[in-house]
Every structure is written in C-alpha cells, then in structure tokens.
Design a protein around this motif. Structure first.
Motif, PDB file in Angstrom:
ATOM      1  N   LEU A  94     -11.190 -14.907  -6.556  1.00  0.00           N
ATOM      2  CA  LEU A  94     -10.701 -14.593  -5.215  1.00  0.00           C
ATOM      3  C   LEU A  94     -11.723 -13.753  -4.465  1.00  0.00           C
ATOM      4  CD1 LEU A  94      -8.319 -14.179  -3.079  1.00  0.00           C
ATOM      5  CD2 LEU A  94      -7.758 -12.122  -4.397  1.00  0.00           C
ATOM      6  N   LEU A  95     -11.821 -13.977  -3.175  1.00  0.00           N
ATOM      7  CA  LEU A  95     -12.541 -13.064  -2.286  1.00  0.00           C
ATOM      8  C   LEU A  95     -11.544 -12.549  -1.273  1.00  0.00           C
ATOM      9  CD1 LEU A  95     -14.904 -11.711  -0.770  1.00  0.00           C
ATOM     10  CD2 LEU A  95     -15.322 -13.919   0.357  1.00  0.00           C
ATOM     11  N   GLU A  96     -11.371 -11.236  -1.224  1.00  0.00           N
ATOM     12  CA  GLU A  96     -10.579 -10.643  -0.154  1.00  0.00           C
ATOM     13  C   GLU A  96     -11.523 -10.004   0.850  1.00  0.00           C
ATOM     14  OE1 GLU A  96      -7.101  -7.515   1.123  1.00  0.00           O
ATOM     15  OE2 GLU A  96      -7.933  -7.339  -0.882  1.00  0.00           O
ATOM     16  N   VAL A  97     -11.498 -10.500   2.076  1.00  0.00           N
ATOM     17  CA  VAL A  97     -12.309  -9.897   3.131  1.00  0.00           C
ATOM     18  C   VAL A  97     -11.429  -8.923   3.901  1.00  0.00           C
ATOM     19  CG1 VAL A  97     -13.934 -11.812   3.307  1.00  0.00           C
ATOM     20  CG2 VAL A  97     -11.867 -11.857   4.675  1.00  0.00           C
ATOM     21  N   GLY A  98     -12.000  -7.771   4.249  1.00  0.00           N
ATOM     22  CA  GLY A  98     -11.212  -6.737   4.899  1.00  0.00           C
ATOM     23  C   GLY A  98     -10.214  -6.141   3.929  1.00  0.00           C
ATOM     24  N   CYS A  99     -10.702  -5.743   2.778  1.00  0.00           N
ATOM     25  CA  CYS A  99      -9.813  -5.290   1.688  1.00  0.00           C
ATOM     26  C   CYS A  99      -9.188  -3.928   1.952  1.00  0.00           C
ATOM     27  CB  CYS A  99     -10.572  -5.261   0.365  1.00  0.00           C
ATOM     28  SG  CYS A  99     -11.925  -4.051   0.297  1.00  0.00           S
ATOM     29  N   GLY A 100      -9.703  -3.175   2.926  1.00  0.00           N
ATOM     30  CA  GLY A 100      -9.173  -1.835   3.143  1.00  0.00           C
ATOM     31  C   GLY A 100      -9.294  -1.006   1.887  1.00  0.00           C
ATOM     32  N   VAL A 101      -8.227  -0.318   1.511  1.00  0.00           N
ATOM     33  CA  VAL A 101      -8.258   0.553   0.334  1.00  0.00           C
ATOM     34  C   VAL A 101      -7.656  -0.130  -0.890  1.00  0.00           C
ATOM     35  CG1 VAL A 101      -8.235   2.636   1.732  1.00  0.00           C
ATOM     36  CG2 VAL A 101      -6.064   1.685   0.927  1.00  0.00           C
ATOM     37  N   GLY A 102      -7.397  -1.452  -0.780  1.00  0.00           N
ATOM     38  CA  GLY A 102      -6.943  -2.200  -1.942  1.00  0.00           C
ATOM     39  C   GLY A 102      -5.466  -2.513  -1.984  1.00  0.00           C
ATOM     40  N   ALA A 117     -11.629 -10.787  -8.792  1.00  0.00           N
ATOM     41  CA  ALA A 117     -11.647 -10.627  -7.338  1.00  0.00           C
ATOM     42  C   ALA A 117     -12.915  -9.947  -6.843  1.00  0.00           C
ATOM     43  CB  ALA A 117     -10.433  -9.823  -6.881  1.00  0.00           C
ATOM     44  N   TYR A 118     -13.477 -10.514  -5.788  1.00  0.00           N
ATOM     45  CA  TYR A 118     -14.458  -9.818  -4.962  1.00  0.00           C
ATOM     46  C   TYR A 118     -13.672  -9.218  -3.796  1.00  0.00           C
ATOM     47  CZ  TYR A 118     -18.124 -12.558  -7.300  1.00  0.00           C
ATOM     48  OH  TYR A 118     -18.962 -13.121  -8.238  1.00  0.00           O
ATOM     49  N   ALA A 119     -14.022  -7.998  -3.411  1.00  0.00           N
ATOM     50  CA  ALA A 119     -13.321  -7.339  -2.307  1.00  0.00           C
ATOM     51  C   ALA A 119     -14.351  -6.649  -1.422  1.00  0.00           C
ATOM     52  CB  ALA A 119     -12.305  -6.329  -2.844  1.00  0.00           C
ATOM     53  N   CYS A 120     -14.324  -6.962  -0.132  1.00  0.00           N
ATOM     54  CA  CYS A 120     -15.303  -6.346   0.773  1.00  0.00           C
ATOM     55  C   CYS A 120     -14.607  -5.826   2.012  1.00  0.00           C
ATOM     56  CB  CYS A 120     -16.409  -7.323   1.142  1.00  0.00           C
ATOM     57  SG  CYS A 120     -15.870  -8.741   2.133  1.00  0.00           S
ATOM     58  N   ASP A 121     -15.229  -4.839   2.626  1.00  0.00           N
ATOM     59  CA  ASP A 121     -14.690  -4.274   3.859  1.00  0.00           C
ATOM     60  C   ASP A 121     -15.835  -3.788   4.728  1.00  0.00           C
ATOM     61  OD1 ASP A 121     -11.713  -3.376   4.815  1.00  0.00           O
ATOM     62  OD2 ASP A 121     -13.227  -2.027   5.640  1.00  0.00           O
ATOM     63  N   VAL A 168      -6.254 -11.248   5.734  1.00  0.00           N
ATOM     64  CA  VAL A 168      -4.953 -10.720   6.159  1.00  0.00           C
ATOM     65  C   VAL A 168      -5.181  -9.578   7.148  1.00  0.00           C
ATOM     66  CG1 VAL A 168      -2.809  -9.654   5.375  1.00  0.00           C
ATOM     67  CG2 VAL A 168      -3.894 -11.420   3.986  1.00  0.00           C
ATOM     68  N   PHE A 169      -4.864  -9.824   8.409  1.00  0.00           N
ATOM     69  CA  PHE A 169      -5.066  -8.860   9.495  1.00  0.00           C
ATOM     70  C   PHE A 169      -6.516  -8.355   9.515  1.00  0.00           C
ATOM     71  CE2 PHE A 169      -0.532  -8.661   8.416  1.00  0.00           C
ATOM     72  CZ  PHE A 169       0.004  -9.036   9.639  1.00  0.00           C
ATOM     73  N   VAL A 170      -7.429  -9.311   9.493  1.00  0.00           N
ATOM     74  CA  VAL A 170      -8.864  -9.006   9.458  1.00  0.00           C
ATOM     75  C   VAL A 170      -9.585  -9.616  10.658  1.00  0.00           C
ATOM     76  CG1 VAL A 170     -11.021  -9.316   8.174  1.00  0.00           C
ATOM     77  CG2 VAL A 170      -8.895  -8.851   6.945  1.00  0.00           C
ATOM     78  N   LEU A 171      -9.395 -10.923  10.859  1.00  0.00           N
ATOM     79  CA  LEU A 171     -10.151 -11.615  11.905  1.00  0.00           C
ATOM     80  C   LEU A 171      -9.838 -11.056  13.292  1.00  0.00           C
ATOM     81  CD1 LEU A 171     -12.237 -13.897  12.020  1.00  0.00           C
ATOM     82  CD2 LEU A 171     -10.373 -15.471  12.548  1.00  0.00           C
ATOM     83  N   SER A 172      -8.631 -10.545  13.462  1.00  0.00           N
ATOM     84  CA  SER A 172      -8.236  -9.982  14.761  1.00  0.00           C
ATOM     85  C   SER A 172      -9.064  -8.774  15.153  1.00  0.00           C
ATOM     86  CB  SER A 172      -6.753  -9.591  14.738  1.00  0.00           C
ATOM     87  OG  SER A 172      -6.484  -8.700  13.670  1.00  0.00           O
ATOM     88  N   ALA A 173      -9.687  -8.118  14.179  1.00  0.00           N
ATOM     89  CA  ALA A 173     -10.490  -6.926  14.451  1.00  0.00           C
ATOM     90  C   ALA A 173     -11.926  -7.269  14.834  1.00  0.00           C
ATOM     91  CB  ALA A 173     -10.490  -6.009  13.231  1.00  0.00           C
ATOM     92  N   ILE A 174     -12.271  -8.553  14.743  1.00  0.00           N
ATOM     93  CA  ILE A 174     -13.634  -9.008  15.028  1.00  0.00           C
ATOM     94  C   ILE A 174     -13.713  -9.548  16.453  1.00  0.00           C
ATOM     95  CG2 ILE A 174     -15.366 -10.752  14.399  1.00  0.00           C
ATOM     96  CD1 ILE A 174     -14.425 -10.494  11.505  1.00  0.00           C
TER      97      ILE A 174
END
Length: 281
Positions: A94-102, A117-121, A168-174
């Motif tokens: 899994l890759l979670e983009v915009g992982c926040g604090v997990g 999981a890969y997790a990036c923010d 999840v609630f990530v693309l809206s911030a771009i």
C-alpha cells in the motif's frame, strides 16, 4: 496571468452536477462571495504551503484527527490476503499519500497483518510523528516526506510496485493546476491494474459554505484561516482528472452524511466524493 486563467478554467469544469441542491439563502450567499484573494497572496500561499501544513501539525500534534477505522468498511480491498497464507514477497503493498500522523495507516496495518505500507506526507513534522509511533516497524512501514507536485515518488518506491494507493482528504489540499501531475506521479509507482482508493470533499459540502468573504481563491477553491487550502470536487471533474492520468473509473459517487452537534443543536449536511480508479494495464 496564464496560471490565473488555468485556475478559472478548472473551476468552471468543476461546477457541474451537484450532490445536493442548495437553499435559496445558500445560493445567494455563494453568489455574493465573488471577490477572489489577490494573485500576490495566492502565489504566497502556494510558496508557503509546506510551512502552513507543518505549522498545522505543530499546533495540533497527533490530536486533531481521529483514527480512520471506517476505511476497511468502505474499501474492502485493503484487507485482501489478510487471512491467507502467502509468501512475504506476495504480500499486499500500500501507498498512503498524505498520511498525516498515521490515523489511517496504523489501523489498517493492524487489520491486515500481511500488508506492507509506504506512507508519505507534505509535512516533515507529520512524518516524524509517524516514525515516533510505537507501532512503527520498519518491516511493515516506510514513512517519508514528499511533495507530490514536485518530488519523484520513484526515488523512494520502486516503479510499478504498489498494489493500492489511498488518497483520503489529500488532493483537495493541492492547487488544482497541479492535481493531474500529482496523480501521474502516483501512477508511476502503481502496478498496471492497481487501484487508487479515493475520498475527499464534495461540491456544496457544508465546509465549503462556511467560508466567509475574503477566503475564496476560485470557484470551489478556498483558503482556511491557517493558510491551508481546500478544493471541493464534482464527480465530473474527478472522473476527468483520473481519466486524463490514464486511469479507468471503477466507482465514483457522492457520499452524503449529516454531522450532529448536540451541544449547539446543529445538524449540518456533509458531501464527500468517493471513488475507485484502476491504472490501465
């Protein structure tokens, strides 16, 4: 001027097919809010986007968002292979983009013990909180800071190696002008046939209607008091965005909810967009 025109075009494309009909009062309020934030301030917000999100996590630490235990109910794909005997090399990635604090990645790692999981923010501070979590195990998760709009994900992840991506609630911030390239960046590490699981703000969500004058960047695009930004998606715009990036739309719908504030006696309508998008093989 070219950037401003592109943003205006994006906003017009997004203004079709609403999830809910606005009241007369709400419609009038949106019509009156026709003064946009200056181009100078908009450019400043773009340059300071990372700083503003880092300050957000400095203020709120790990206490702002609740753990997203609902994620596996909405996206059963995340539990694929959870109870099966598979070789380590065959486990789901899994890759979670915009992982926040997990708040998403740690619950799903517990639910699916065979998941890696890969997790990036965007925020270095958020990534540090992830790494400091007691459930952070290098054999299960790799967290790293990344600007999806500029940094190449393949510097951290092998090309076409990921089975699933959560947004999840990530693309809206771009910024809308950079959404397509961000999805194409994600596509570079997703396997052919792999899937993006998506949830974000929908057009005419209550959060969109709460913005006061002076916070509008373009139609459907606003800036919060803390400098972070939010875009509100229509289904047509979202489908086109992923199609243009080489994805097939498997699911794309509005999710309507009501948030109840018992203390203030309020019940407000929430509108989200939720979708599943396959990378064409």
């Amino acid at each position: 001027m070219e950037e401003k025109k592109k943003l205006q075009d994006v906003s017009r494309q997004n203004s079709s097919i609403e999830a809910r009909v606005l009241t007369v009062e709400e419609t009038e309020r949106l019509k009156k809010d026709d003064v946009l934030v200056s181009e100078f301030k908009q450019n400043k917000l773009e340059k300071e986007a990372k700083k503003n999100w880092d300050l957000f996590y400095k203020r709120n630490s790990t206490n702002f968002f609740k753990d997203r235990h609902w994620i596996s109910r909405e996206f059963a794909e995340l539990l694929s292979g959870a109870s099966e005997k598979v070789e380590p090399s065959e486990r789901l990635t899994l890759l979670e983009v915009g992982c926040g604090v997990g708040n998403l990645v740690f619950p799903i790692l517990k639910e699916n013990p065979l998941l890696f999981a890969y997790a990036c923010d965007f925020s270095p501070r958020a990534v540090q909180f992830v790494k400091e979590n007691e459930d952070y195990k290098p054999d299960r998760i790799k967290a790293f800071q990344c600007d999806l709009t500029e940094d190449d994900l393949m510097e951290e992840i092998p090309p076409e190696s990921v089975d699933l991506v959560t947004m999840v609630f990530v693309l809206s911030a771009i910024h809308p002008d950079k959404m397509l390239s961000s999805i194409q960046n994600i596509s570079s590490v997703l396997k052919p046939g792999g899937m993006v699981l998506f949830r974000d703000y929908g057009l005419n969500d209550h959060a969109m209607l709460r913005f006061s004058k002076g916070h509008k960047l373009a139609d459907s695009f606003y800036v919060r008091q803390d400098g972070t930004r939010a875009f509100f998606f229509s289904l047509v715009f979202l489908a086109k965005l992923f199609s243009d990036a080489g994805f097939e739309v498997a699911a794309n719908e509005y999710v309507l909810r009501e948030t109840v504030n018992k203390k203030e006696g309020l019940c407000v309508p929430r509108v989200f967009v939720q979708g599943k998008f396959f990378k064409k093989g």
